[in-house]
Enzyme design. Structure first.
Site, mmCIF file in Angstrom:
data_model
loop_
_atom_site.group_PDB
_atom_site.id
_atom_site.type_symbol
_atom_site.label_atom_id
_atom_site.label_comp_id
_atom_site.label_asym_id
_atom_site.label_seq_id
_atom_site.Cartn_x
_atom_site.Cartn_y
_atom_site.Cartn_z
ATOM 1 N N ASP A 1 9.032 -18.794 25.743
ATOM 2 C CA ASP A 1 8.822 -17.363 25.924
ATOM 3 C C ASP A 1 8.910 -17.077 27.415
ATOM 4 O OD1 ASP A 1 7.875 -14.735 26.262
ATOM 5 O OD2 ASP A 1 6.658 -14.873 24.448
ATOM 6 N N ARG B 1 12.397 -10.730 13.432
ATOM 7 C CA ARG B 1 13.416 -9.720 13.148
ATOM 8 C C ARG B 1 14.700 -10.443 12.778
ATOM 9 N NH1 ARG B 1 9.719 -6.811 12.727
ATOM 10 N NH2 ARG B 1 9.225 -4.890 13.878
ATOM 11 N N GLU C 1 19.009 -6.028 6.163
ATOM 12 C CA GLU C 1 17.950 -6.393 5.224
ATOM 13 C C GLU C 1 17.910 -5.356 4.107
ATOM 14 O OE1 GLU C 1 14.286 -7.839 7.040
ATOM 15 O OE2 GLU C 1 13.173 -6.695 5.538
ATOM 16 N N HIS D 1 10.619 -9.789 3.112
ATOM 17 C CA HIS D 1 9.661 -9.275 4.096
ATOM 18 C C HIS D 1 8.226 -9.400 3.567
ATOM 19 C CE1 HIS D 1 10.480 -6.835 7.888
ATOM 20 N NE2 HIS D 1 9.215 -7.138 7.954
#
Length: 330
Positions: A179, A240, A269, A288
């Site tokens: 990150d 995502r 999606e 999801h």
């Protein structure tokens, strides 16, 4: 009494704002109208003229200049959902109106789902179970990494990534993360070592994606990265779908049946009809599911209720979104 309005899609409203939450809110605010949908508000934006608090969730109205013109008294927006990016605009931020996100409440089920998938992946649960069905027999020998000393990688140490890392501290695992904006001290406090992206994929038995979708992360996880995974490794995506470059990743999954991809999100999606993702045996698709579902959604309404109490008593908000960091959130 402070005037408020609830605007969100009707389908999930009762889950997010159950009756007990609405009753407690009614003791704190005066409702300008019964709950509206985004479409109903667009047809009658003048209803916002006296509104001081806008409560919302899924199906939130976009806070653009046109809508804001009708809300001169707006003091705060409280969103019982994760991301505020779809509804905020430069005109909204210019008004310097605080906006609350319930991302921390939504992070809880996502992190729980992720933890479950990581532990299953370390036993190569999905690969072994599908091979048993394909071959019609048990394997002669089972070799898995297991949950002792194995390395797990997290791509992203945002709210969800940090919560996953805190869950993983209970296990005898080596947890690393990538990150670029993570504070090394925060990572160290979670028992996580920061490593370059290539090392994350080279060295981990499981890589779990928790990066926000921003310009720098779109298509970041491509076939070249996936091909670096160790034999039998698993990729998990609850972030995502567009963080993954699906065409190149699909190509690697087609020639690397030892790998497994657990995809709770895709782009688009759901995947279009005929997508290879539906037929690949080493891809686990879920619609999801990781995010708040059913009764889990009430956590977000309860968070909004608690923030309304703080706002009305003059206490600092705990979940207001920092405008400087809003673009980095999912």
């Amino acid at each position: 009494m402070t005037t408020a309005l609830l605007v969100m899609e009707e389908r999930r409203r009762a889950d997010v704002y159950p009756e007990e939450v609405l009753r407690e809110l009614a003791d704190l605010v005066r409702w300008q109208r019964p709950p509206l949908t985004r479409e109903q508000l667009a047809a009658e934006p003048g209803v916002l003229n006296e509104v001081e608090l806008l409560l919302t969730g899924w199906g939130a109205p976009v806070l653009d200049a046109g809508l804001l013109r009708h809300a001169p008294r707006l003091r705060a927006v409280l969103v019982a959902a994760g991301s505020v990016r779809p509804l905020t605009t430069p005109e909204f931020w210019a008004r310097q109106i605080p906006i609350v996100s319930a991302a921390s409440a939504n992070a809880i089920p996502v992190a729980e789902f992720t933890l479950a998938q990581i532990l299953l992946a370390l036993k190569q649960f999905h690969r072994i179970s599908r091979e048993i069905k394909e071959r019609g027999r048990y394997p002669d020998a089972v070799r898995v990494a297991g949950a002792y000393g194995s390395r797990v990688g997290l791509l992203g140490l945002g709210e969800i990534g940090r919560l996953v890392a805190s869950h993983l501290r209970r296990f005898d695992l080596d947890v690393v993360a990538t990150d670029p904006v993570a504070d090394p001290a925060v990572a160290a406090g979670l028992g996580v070592r920061l490593v370059p992206l290539a090392e994350l994929f080279d060295s981990c038995e499981v890589v779990s994606l928790h990066a926000p979708l921003v310009e720098q992360t779109e298509g970041l996880v491509d076939g070249e990265l996936l091909a670096r995974l160790r034999p039998g490794a698993t990729l998990i995506n609850t972030a995502r779908g567009a963080v993954v470059d699906e065409p190149s990743v699909i190509e690697v999954l087609q020639r690397r049946p030892d790998l497994t991809a657990v995809l709770d999100v895709t782009w688009p999606e759901p995947p279009p009809s005929g997508s290879p993702l539906y037929g690949l045996p080493n891809v686990v698709l879920t619609p999801h599911l990781a995010g708040a579902m059913g009764a889990e959604r009430a956590r977000m309404g309860e968070l909004v209720l608690a923030e309304v109490r703080r706002l009305l008593t003059g206490a600092p908000l705990r979940h207001a979104v920092d405008p400087a960091l809003a673009s980095l959130r999912a």
